[in-house]
Design a protein around this motif. Structure first.
Motif, PDB file in Angstrom:
ATOM      1  N   LYS A   1      -0.055 -13.983  11.278  1.00 55.06           N
ATOM      2  CA  LYS A   1      -1.515 -13.903  11.523  1.00 55.06           C
ATOM      3  C   LYS A   1      -1.567 -12.286  11.864  1.00 55.06           C
ATOM      4  O   LYS A   1      -2.049 -10.229  11.778  1.00 55.06           O
ATOM      5  CB  LYS A   1      -1.695 -13.875  12.771  1.00 55.06           C
ATOM      6  N   TYR A   2      -0.225 -11.502  12.932  1.00 51.55           N
ATOM      7  CA  TYR A   2      -0.179 -10.140  13.315  1.00 51.55           C
ATOM      8  C   TYR A   2      -0.697  -8.911  11.951  1.00 51.55           C
ATOM      9  O   TYR A   2      -1.499  -7.622  12.164  1.00 51.55           O
ATOM     10  CB  TYR A   2      -0.092  -9.320  14.906  1.00 51.55           C
ATOM     11  N   LYS A   3       0.451  -9.291  11.593  1.00 52.60           N
ATOM     12  CA  LYS A   3       0.458  -8.957  10.521  1.00 52.60           C
ATOM     13  C   LYS A   3      -0.655  -8.439   9.730  1.00 52.60           C
ATOM     14  O   LYS A   3      -1.069  -7.177   8.537  1.00 52.60           O
ATOM     15  CB  LYS A   3       1.744  -8.717   9.814  1.00 52.60           C
ATOM     16  N   GLN A   4      -1.313 -10.173   8.776  1.00 53.46           N
ATOM     17  CA  GLN A   4      -2.150 -10.245   8.451  1.00 53.46           C
ATOM     18  C   GLN A   4      -3.354  -9.078   8.632  1.00 53.46           C
ATOM     19  O   GLN A   4      -4.454  -8.268   8.138  1.00 53.46           O
ATOM     20  CB  GLN A   4      -2.730 -11.040   8.590  1.00 53.46           C
ATOM     21  N   ASP A   5      -3.488  -8.993  10.480  1.00 48.68           N
ATOM     22  CA  ASP A   5      -4.461  -8.549  10.994  1.00 48.68           C
ATOM     23  C   ASP A   5      -4.683  -7.372  10.542  1.00 48.68           C
ATOM     24  O   ASP A   5      -6.388  -6.905  10.772  1.00 48.68           O
ATOM     25  CB  ASP A   5      -5.096  -9.506  12.108  1.00 48.68           C
ATOM     26  N   ILE A   6      -3.753  -6.594  10.855  1.00 45.58           N
ATOM     27  CA  ILE A   6      -4.057  -5.073  10.983  1.00 45.58           C
ATOM     28  C   ILE A   6      -4.323  -4.901   9.078  1.00 45.58           C
ATOM     29  O   ILE A   6      -5.252  -3.132   8.916  1.00 45.58           O
ATOM     30  CB  ILE A   6      -1.836  -4.712  11.144  1.00 45.58           C
ATOM     31  N   LYS A   7      -3.696  -5.524   8.179  1.00 41.84           N
ATOM     32  CA  LYS A   7      -3.408  -5.334   6.398  1.00 41.84           C
ATOM     33  C   LYS A   7      -5.434  -5.490   6.934  1.00 41.84           C
ATOM     34  O   LYS A   7      -5.313  -4.032   5.899  1.00 41.84           O
ATOM     35  CB  LYS A   7      -2.374  -6.095   6.342  1.00 41.84           C
ATOM     36  N   ASP A   8      -5.778  -6.537   6.882  1.00 38.81           N
ATOM     37  CA  ASP A   8      -6.560  -6.896   6.919  1.00 38.81           C
ATOM     38  C   ASP A   8      -7.785  -5.296   7.402  1.00 38.81           C
ATOM     39  O   ASP A   8      -8.869  -5.123   6.579  1.00 38.81           O
ATOM     40  CB  ASP A   8      -7.612  -8.181   7.507  1.00 38.81           C
ATOM     41  N   ILE A   9      -8.031  -5.148   8.747  1.00 40.55           N
ATOM     42  CA  ILE A   9      -8.179  -4.337   9.314  1.00 40.55           C
ATOM     43  C   ILE A   9      -7.716  -2.912   8.688  1.00 40.55           C
ATOM     44  O   ILE A   9      -9.018  -1.696   8.021  1.00 40.55           O
ATOM     45  CB  ILE A   9      -8.041  -3.666  10.297  1.00 40.55           C
TER      46      ILE A   9
ATOM     47  N   GLY B   1      -7.557  -1.928   5.447  1.00 41.68           N
ATOM     48  CA  GLY B   1      -7.769  -1.839   3.655  1.00 41.68           C
ATOM     49  C   GLY B   1      -6.793  -1.828   2.754  1.00 41.68           C
ATOM     50  O   GLY B   1      -5.639  -1.582   2.513  1.00 41.68           O
ATOM     51  N   GLU B   2      -7.451  -1.638   1.767  1.00 41.60           N
ATOM     52  CA  GLU B   2      -6.543  -1.115   0.993  1.00 41.60           C
ATOM     53  C   GLU B   2      -6.870   0.350   0.323  1.00 41.60           C
ATOM     54  O   GLU B   2      -6.069   0.543  -0.434  1.00 41.60           O
ATOM     55  CB  GLU B   2      -7.823  -1.425  -0.921  1.00 41.60           C
ATOM     56  N   ASP B   3      -7.003   1.117   1.366  1.00 43.29           N
ATOM     57  CA  ASP B   3      -7.107   3.107   0.940  1.00 43.29           C
ATOM     58  C   ASP B   3      -5.361   3.290   1.010  1.00 43.29           C
ATOM     59  O   ASP B   3      -5.048   3.227   1.361  1.00 43.29           O
ATOM     60  CB  ASP B   3      -7.691   3.268   2.533  1.00 43.29           C
ATOM     61  N   VAL B   4      -4.992   3.946  -0.475  1.00 42.70           N
ATOM     62  CA  VAL B   4      -3.958   4.103  -0.505  1.00 42.70           C
ATOM     63  C   VAL B   4      -3.463   5.134   0.650  1.00 42.70           C
ATOM     64  O   VAL B   4      -2.233   5.679   0.769  1.00 42.70           O
ATOM     65  CB  VAL B   4      -3.613   4.859  -2.070  1.00 42.70           C
ATOM     66  N   LYS B   5      -4.033   5.728   1.185  1.00 40.32           N
ATOM     67  CA  LYS B   5      -3.176   7.060   2.202  1.00 40.32           C
ATOM     68  C   LYS B   5      -2.539   5.840   3.181  1.00 40.32           C
ATOM     69  O   LYS B   5      -1.835   6.669   4.051  1.00 40.32           O
ATOM     70  CB  LYS B   5      -4.399   7.490   2.471  1.00 40.32           C
ATOM     71  N   TYR B   6      -3.044   4.657   3.144  1.00 38.19           N
ATOM     72  CA  TYR B   6      -2.190   4.191   4.245  1.00 38.19           C
ATOM     73  C   TYR B   6      -1.167   3.278   4.045  1.00 38.19           C
ATOM     74  O   TYR B   6      -0.599   2.297   4.607  1.00 38.19           O
ATOM     75  CB  TYR B   6      -3.376   2.784   4.906  1.00 38.19           C
TER      76      TYR B   6
END
Length: 528
Positions: free
Chosen positions: A154-162, A164-169
């Motif tokens: 959940k922690y990993k997914q929460d970070i990913k959701d925050i 987003g899809e920006d390629v620079k991240y």
């Protein structure tokens, strides 16, 4: 341990757990358990420093958002969300440590040290009972096996959701995946093992406790990395320990079997900084080929004689426009290069009385001037070379003492049997025992004595002998040839008579004190 590209810090953690696995196969010492506890303390200290750093970074983002909302407002909002979910997961890990290990193990802080009793935290069943039931994970409670795995994911997914899809991240997401990779692990036998089983099942309590503290450090490092990305910094996990390695520094680079290992383990990292000058042993080293991609300098020189030697030199770097010298101090030990096998026939450990027995005595890895050998009749004649002239008795023991570099003395000893020179054999014109010869050969031949199949080349001189012709009185002769009386007796012998040359007396040339055994006689059958 997990698949994918691992960071240096993760490799360090994985290596630490490989050590844990090895330790489980033996009685784990208190010192090892204490070392795990000290590692946990280092992670805890790093987490406290990271907390302060992250608060400053987050505050900086908020300030920038107020100054330049178009550029930093969204990033500041994401950072605050990351701070919240990271804090929640950090607290969850702390709860697992407290309720799942400390309380279940009934461990209490030592008032003298202010720490938990690391040396007593050797139980392996605390988390096993909490997280595992047979081949499955436990389900009951918010810190059960399934709940823990769900919290990590959940922690990993929460970070990913925050994020987003920006390629620079994307690089930041890759780092997150690497830190919290919970996929199955393939062990050395090629068997796939669930991540939680591989990292926690069967480990001592202190090992699991330290692993959870390391995960908390991963959380702090994730925050730091994200905040720096939002700020546009290129620094990646500046306060994390992932860039460090556990480096073993031995007090010397060679030890004898049975000698105590002395050294230290430190956390450090390689600085990829090219020096301006390198001097080793008073000679300047050409930097073109000496410095590798990690900034490490390779040394290449011929070592000295057997014994301990120092390595002294100096690194010179350029800092703030000024030369910064850093001293180099090290040592190494030279042991003899093996060039032959040691093969010993135990029953053949013999020295002979009456001769000089050459011997070679040395002690592996110890220079000759620090080796002392002693025994009755033993004297040194060169480097490692000795001569033994045994006296009375049936055995002699050679004692050897070697003084090591630390001043300690290592003793050894070996016992040799003492044997007399074997019985010589009489000879006539180079023949011994029973022979057939013409009468003339006997008259003019010399009587000699030989040591057959003896390893020492001893000069033996016959001093007297007796001649017995059948039907004639025995004639005693002084010297090595028949005298007139012996020749007269021989002249009365008949063809086919067996003439005996006996009572042969002999001595070692140059040694009048040693008495040889009686010389074996000669029997000559006359052919004419």
């Amino acid at each position: 341990m997990a698949g994918g590209k691992l960071s240096a810090r993760q490799k360090m953690i994985n290596l630490m757990y490989l050590v844990f696995i090895a330790m489980m196969a033996m009685n784990m010492s208190k010192e090892v358990l204490s070392a795990f506890g000290l590692m946990d303390a280092k992670f805890a200290d790093a987490n406290e420093m990271a907390t302060v750093t992250n608060e400053n970074l987050l505050g900086g983002l908020k300030s920038k958002a107020e100054e330049k909302p178009n550029e930093f407002a969204v990033a500041a909002n994401k950072a605050q969300q990351i701070s919240k979910v990271s804090e929640n997961f950090f607290k969850y890990l702390e709860k697992v440590k407290r309720e799942g290990i400390i309380e279940k193990g009934k461990y209490e802080i030592d008032p003298k040290t202010g720490m938990y009793p690391f040396e007593a935290m050797d139980k392996t069943d605390i988390l096993d009972e909490l997280w595992f039931t047979g081949d499955r994970l436990t389900k009951e409670g918010d810190i059960s096996g399934e709940a823990f795995m769900a919290a990590v994911k959940k922690y990993k997914q929460d970070i990913k959701d925050i994020i987003g899809e920006d390629v620079k991240y994307i690089p930041a997401i890759e780092n997150l995946e690497s830190r919290f990779n919970v996929t199955d692990v393939t062990n050395n036998e090629g068997k796939s093992i669930p991540w939680l089983d591989y990292h926690f099942k069967g480990f001592p309590a202190i090992a699991s406790y330290t692993k959870l503290t390391a995960m908390q450090n991963d959380v702090k490092a994730t925050e730091t990395n994200m905040y720096n990305v939002f700020l546009g910094n290129t620094l990646d996990e500046a306060v994390s320990l992932k860039n460090y390695e556990a480096i073993v520094i031995a007090d010397k680079s060679a030890f004898f079997a049975g000698e105590k290992f002395q050294g230290k383990v430190v956390l450090g990292k390689y600085a990829n900084v090219t020096p301006t000058k390198l001097v080793v042993g008073g000679k300047e080293v050409n930097l073109t080929n000496a410095i590798d991609e990690n900034g490490a300098a390779r040394l290449d020189f011929t070592v000295g004689n057997v014994g301990e030697h120092e390595i002294k030199g100096q690194f010179t770097f350029l800092e703030d426009g000024k030369e910064l010298p850093i001293e180099i101090n090290g040592n190494y030990v030279v042991v003899p290069r093996p060039n032959s096998a040691t093969i010993s026939a135990d029953k053949m450990n013999v020295v002979y009385r009456g001769v000089v027995n050459p011997m070679t005595i040395s002690f592996a890895g110890v220079p000759d001037n620090k080796v002392n050998a002693s025994a009755p009749g033993l004297r040194k004649v060169g480097d490692g070379k000795y001569e033994m002239q045994p006296g009375a008795g049936s055995e002699v023991t050679i004692s050897v003492n070697a003084t090591l570099d630390d001043g300690s003395v290592v003793p050894d000893r070996k016992t040799y049997r003492i044997k007399d020179i074997p019985k010589p054999t009489g000879s006539l014109i180079g023949k011994s025992g029973v022979m057939k010869l013409p009468r003339r050969n006997v008259e003019i031949g010399s009587i000699d004595a030989q040591l057959e199949d003896f390893d020492f080349d001893l000069p033996i001189q016959v001093t007297s002998f007796s001649v017995k012709v059948p039907g004639q009185p025995t004639v005693n002769v002084v010297g090595t040839k028949l005298d007139a009386a012996a020749k007269a007796a021989l002249g009365r012998a008949r063809r086919g008579d067996a003439v005996q040359i006996l009572n042969i007396q002999a001595k070692i040339v140059g040694n009048n004190t040693y008495r040889l055994k009686e010389v074996a006689p000669i029997i000559v059958e006359l052919t004419d």
